[in-house]
Design a protein around this motif. Structure first.
Motif, PDB file in Angstrom:
ATOM      1  N   GLN A 207       0.807  -1.224   0.000  1.00 30.68           N
ATOM      2  CA  GLN A 207       0.000   0.000   0.000  1.00 30.68           C
ATOM      3  C   GLN A 207       0.838   1.271   0.000  1.00 30.68           C
ATOM      4  O   GLN A 207       0.476   2.260  -0.643  1.00 30.68           O
ATOM      5  N   GLU A 208       1.971   1.246   0.704  1.00 34.93           N
ATOM      6  CA  GLU A 208       2.809   2.438   0.771  1.00 34.93           C
ATOM      7  C   GLU A 208       3.432   2.752  -0.582  1.00 34.93           C
ATOM      8  O   GLU A 208       3.491   3.920  -0.998  1.00 34.93           O
ATOM      9  N   GLU A 209       3.887   1.717  -1.292  1.00 31.27           N
ATOM     10  CA  GLU A 209       4.465   1.938  -2.615  1.00 31.27           C
ATOM     11  C   GLU A 209       3.418   2.448  -3.602  1.00 31.27           C
ATOM     12  O   GLU A 209       3.685   3.343  -4.407  1.00 31.27           O
ATOM     13  N   VAL A 210       2.223   1.869  -3.531  1.00 31.93           N
ATOM     14  CA  VAL A 210       1.137   2.346  -4.390  1.00 31.93           C
ATOM     15  C   VAL A 210       0.815   3.797  -4.068  1.00 31.93           C
ATOM     16  O   VAL A 210       0.633   4.630  -4.967  1.00 31.93           O
ATOM     17  N   GLU A 211       0.762   4.106  -2.796  1.00 29.93           N
ATOM     18  CA  GLU A 211       0.487   5.481  -2.367  1.00 29.93           C
ATOM     19  C   GLU A 211       1.522   6.445  -2.923  1.00 29.93           C
ATOM     20  O   GLU A 211       1.180   7.531  -3.422  1.00 29.93           O
ATOM     21  N   HIS A 212       2.789   6.084  -2.860  1.00 31.79           N
ATOM     22  CA  HIS A 212       3.845   6.969  -3.376  1.00 31.79           C
ATOM     23  C   HIS A 212       3.689   7.180  -4.880  1.00 31.79           C
ATOM     24  O   HIS A 212       3.855   8.302  -5.373  1.00 31.79           O
ATOM     25  N   SER A 213       3.370   6.125  -5.607  1.00 31.80           N
ATOM     26  CA  SER A 213       3.200   6.249  -7.058  1.00 31.80           C
ATOM     27  C   SER A 213       2.058   7.200  -7.390  1.00 31.80           C
ATOM     28  O   SER A 213       2.164   8.044  -8.291  1.00 31.80           O
ATOM     29  N   ILE A 214       0.966   7.062  -6.672  1.00 30.33           N
ATOM     30  CA  ILE A 214      -0.190   7.925  -6.907  1.00 30.33           C
ATOM     31  C   ILE A 214       0.120   9.362  -6.525  1.00 30.33           C
ATOM     32  O   ILE A 214      -0.189  10.301  -7.274  1.00 30.33           O
ATOM     33  N   THR A 215       0.736   9.537  -5.371  1.00 24.87           N
ATOM     34  CA  THR A 215       1.071  10.890  -4.919  1.00 24.87           C
ATOM     35  C   THR A 215       1.987  11.588  -5.915  1.00 24.87           C
ATOM     36  O   THR A 215       1.758  12.762  -6.268  1.00 24.87           O
ATOM     37  N   ASP A 216       3.005  10.896  -6.374  1.00 23.49           N
ATOM     38  CA  ASP A 216       3.933  11.490  -7.339  1.00 23.49           C
ATOM     39  C   ASP A 216       3.209  11.916  -8.617  1.00 23.49           C
ATOM     40  O   ASP A 216       3.425  13.012  -9.146  1.00 23.49           O
ATOM     41  N   ALA A 217       2.329  11.033  -9.115  1.00 22.71           N
ATOM     42  CA  ALA A 217       1.618  11.331 -10.361  1.00 22.71           C
ATOM     43  C   ALA A 217       0.681  12.519 -10.201  1.00 22.71           C
ATOM     44  O   ALA A 217       0.628  13.414 -11.062  1.00 22.71           O
ATOM     45  N   VAL A 218      -0.056  12.558  -9.112  1.00 21.53           N
ATOM     46  CA  VAL A 218      -1.041  13.624  -8.910  1.00 21.53           C
ATOM     47  C   VAL A 218      -0.364  14.966  -8.667  1.00 21.53           C
ATOM     48  O   VAL A 218      -0.746  15.984  -9.274  1.00 21.53           O
ATOM     49  N   PHE A 219       0.642  14.996  -7.810  1.00 24.12           N
ATOM     50  CA  PHE A 219       1.290  16.271  -7.535  1.00 24.12           C
ATOM     51  C   PHE A 219       2.047  16.787  -8.754  1.00 24.12           C
ATOM     52  O   PHE A 219       2.127  17.999  -8.967  1.00 24.12           O
ATOM     53  N   ALA A 220       2.582  15.888  -9.573  1.00 20.98           N
ATOM     54  CA  ALA A 220       3.220  16.322 -10.819  1.00 20.98           C
ATOM     55  C   ALA A 220       2.193  16.951 -11.758  1.00 20.98           C
ATOM     56  O   ALA A 220       2.459  17.972 -12.405  1.00 20.98           O
ATOM     57  N   ALA A 221       1.006  16.356 -11.832  1.00 20.85           N
ATOM     58  CA  ALA A 221      -0.049  16.902 -12.691  1.00 20.85           C
ATOM     59  C   ALA A 221      -0.524  18.255 -12.185  1.00 20.85           C
ATOM     60  O   ALA A 221      -0.742  19.182 -12.982  1.00 20.85           O
ATOM     61  N   LEU A 222      -0.677  18.394 -10.884  1.00 20.20           N
ATOM     62  CA  LEU A 222      -1.111  19.674 -10.324  1.00 20.20           C
ATOM     63  C   LEU A 222      -0.058  20.757 -10.533  1.00 20.20           C
ATOM     64  O   LEU A 222      -0.383  21.911 -10.848  1.00 20.20           O
ATOM     65  N   GLU A 223       1.209  20.389 -10.387  1.00 22.25           N
ATOM     66  CA  GLU A 223       2.290  21.345 -10.611  1.00 22.25           C
ATOM     67  C   GLU A 223       2.344  21.778 -12.072  1.00 22.25           C
ATOM     68  O   GLU A 223       2.529  22.960 -12.384  1.00 22.25           O
ATOM     69  N   ALA A 224       2.174  20.804 -12.980  1.00 23.31           N
ATOM     70  CA  ALA A 224       2.195  21.130 -14.406  1.00 23.31           C
ATOM     71  C   ALA A 224       1.051  22.062 -14.765  1.00 23.31           C
ATOM     72  O   ALA A 224       1.214  23.002 -15.551  1.00 23.31           O
ATOM     73  N   ARG A 225      -0.118  21.829 -14.190  1.00 19.49           N
ATOM     74  CA  ARG A 225      -1.249  22.700 -14.478  1.00 19.49           C
ATOM     75  C   ARG A 225      -1.025  24.102 -13.924  1.00 19.49           C
ATOM     76  O   ARG A 225      -1.348  25.108 -14.560  1.00 19.49           O
ATOM     77  N   ALA A 226      -0.450  24.192 -12.720  1.00 19.50           N
ATOM     78  CA  ALA A 226      -0.174  25.496 -12.129  1.00 19.50           C
ATOM     79  C   ALA A 226       0.840  26.267 -12.957  1.00 19.50           C
ATOM     80  O   ALA A 226       0.703  27.478 -13.172  1.00 19.50           O
ATOM     81  N   THR A 227       1.867  25.565 -13.458  1.00 20.92           N
ATOM     82  CA  THR A 227       2.880  26.212 -14.299  1.00 20.92           C
ATOM     83  C   THR A 227       2.266  26.717 -15.597  1.00 20.92           C
ATOM     84  O   THR A 227       2.544  27.840 -16.036  1.00 20.92           O
ATOM     85  N   ALA A 228       1.407  25.885 -16.203  1.00 17.74           N
ATOM     86  CA  ALA A 228       0.752  26.294 -17.440  1.00 17.74           C
ATOM     87  C   ALA A 228      -0.146  27.500 -17.202  1.00 17.74           C
ATOM     88  O   ALA A 228      -0.210  28.424 -18.034  1.00 17.74           O
ATOM     89  N   GLY A 229      -0.828  27.532 -16.067  1.00 18.19           N
ATOM     90  CA  GLY A 229      -1.683  28.675 -15.746  1.00 18.19           C
ATOM     91  C   GLY A 229      -0.888  29.946 -15.551  1.00 18.19           C
ATOM     92  O   GLY A 229      -1.301  31.025 -15.994  1.00 18.19           O
ATOM     93  N   SER A 230       0.267  29.819 -14.897  1.00 18.07           N
ATOM     94  CA  SER A 230       1.123  31.001 -14.679  1.00 18.07           C
ATOM     95  C   SER A 230       1.625  31.553 -16.006  1.00 18.07           C
ATOM     96  O   SER A 230       1.667  32.776 -16.221  1.00 18.07           O
ATOM     97  N   ARG A 231       2.001  30.656 -16.920  1.00 16.51           N
ATOM     98  CA  ARG A 231       2.486  31.108 -18.221  1.00 16.51           C
ATOM     99  C   ARG A 231       1.367  31.799 -19.007  1.00 16.51           C
ATOM    100  O   ARG A 231       1.597  32.815 -19.685  1.00 16.51           O
ATOM    101  N   ALA A 232       0.162  31.229 -18.914  1.00 18.53           N
ATOM    102  CA  ALA A 232      -0.965  31.827 -19.644  1.00 18.53           C
ATOM    103  C   ALA A 232      -1.273  33.208 -19.121  1.00 18.53           C
ATOM    104  O   ALA A 232      -1.559  34.148 -19.884  1.00 18.53           O
ATOM    105  N   ARG A 233      -1.209  33.386 -17.802  1.00 13.96           N
ATOM    106  CA  ARG A 233      -1.470  34.711 -17.220  1.00 13.96           C
ATOM    107  C   ARG A 233      -0.381  35.701 -17.619  1.00 13.96           C
ATOM    108  O   ARG A 233      -0.649  36.883 -17.880  1.00 13.96           O
ATOM    109  N   ALA A 234       0.860  35.205 -17.674  1.00  6.87           N
ATOM    110  CA  ALA A 234       1.969  36.089 -18.041  1.00  6.87           C
ATOM    111  C   ALA A 234       1.858  36.538 -19.493  1.00  6.87           C
ATOM    112  O   ALA A 234       2.260  37.668 -19.851  1.00  6.87           O
ATOM    113  N   ASP A 235       1.313  35.670 -20.349  1.00  4.15           N
ATOM    114  CA  ASP A 235       1.182  36.002 -21.758  1.00  4.15           C
ATOM    115  C   ASP A 235      -0.039  36.860 -22.065  1.00  4.15           C
ATOM    116  O   ASP A 235      -0.170  37.414 -23.162  1.00  4.15           O
ATOM    117  N   ALA A 236      -0.953  36.922 -21.104  1.00  7.92           N
ATOM    118  CA  ALA A 236      -2.221  37.650 -21.350  1.00  7.92           C
ATOM    119  C   ALA A 236      -2.006  39.164 -21.394  1.00  7.92           C
ATOM    120  O   ALA A 236      -1.105  39.692 -20.773  1.00  7.92           O
TER     121      ALA A 236
END
Length: 223
Positions: free
Chosen positions: A194-223
């Protein structure tokens, strides 16, 4: 207000979806995210009323088409009453099963027409596609063993009682979805502890959230 993020958890019986949703929800709450945890079938008062009918097997004699329509009706209520409002207010929604379960359980192993399933899906979700789907992959024999241990003396539900061969077909269908939609789906090896599965999920989700936040920051900067 920024749009939220909709994450679904999919996989066969006993894959550990519920456990991993709660663990992820705890970590996200620690980061001060607004979190909504929900499930299918169910998740809203109207959908919960349908849940017992589906999982008890009461709808089974009417065939997979009727089950698909009942799932769709429950899903439509769930989307409009819970999921869409939460995402629109900026929450992260974690849902135990969603449209991929219907694609697999009714579409593939129910042998329903793909055009019929696609039409029902469009009406049920009304544009509310998951931003991310975590597919917990596990050998069905092990999954059913886990499900039996978890259930104890309780009676197996409508889907747990089916043969290993049917569950294997479902596993293969989930793997095909992951392969065909890599931009949305992340395949997680649920055979690990369960701990290994948890780490895999956490890594994937936080990477996706970070990527979305970065994309949002770039879009605001370009606006």
């Amino acid at each position: 207000m920024a749009r939220g993020f909709f994450i679904t958890f999919e996989g066969g019986e006993g894959a550990g979806k519920s456990t991993q949703i709660e663990r992820l929800a705890s970590k996200l709450r620690d980061k001060r995210y607004d979190i909504v945890v929900t499930r299918e079938p169910g998740g809203s008062p109207g959908a919960e009323a349908v849940r017992h009918v589906l999982l008890s097997g009461a709808a089974e004699p009417f065939g997979p088409e009727m089950e698909a329509l009942l799932f769709a009706a429950a899903r439509s209520d769930h989307v409009e009453q819970v999921i869409r409002p939460a995402v629109e207010r900026g929450a992260i929604v974690l849902c135990d099963r969603f449209l991929d379960s219907s694609r697999v359980y009714q579409g593939v192993t129910g042998d329903l027409d793909p055009d019929f399933m696609a039409a029902v899906e469009r009406v049920a979700i009304n544009g509310m596609m998951p931003d991310m789907t975590l597919i917990l992959d596990l050998d069905p024999t092990e999954g059913l063993r886990r499900a039996t241990a978890r259930r104890g003396q309780d009676v197996a539900d409508r889907f747990e009682k089916e043969t290993v061969d049917i569950h294997q077909r479902r596993r293969e269908a989930y793997l095909a979805i992951a392969e065909n939609e890599p931009e949305r789906c992340v395949l997680i090896d649920a055979s690990k502890d369960q701990e290994e599965v948890e780490h895999s999920i956490t890594d994937a989700v936080f990477a996706a959230l970070e990527a979305r936040a970065t994309a949002g920051s770039r879009a605001r900067a370009d606006a």
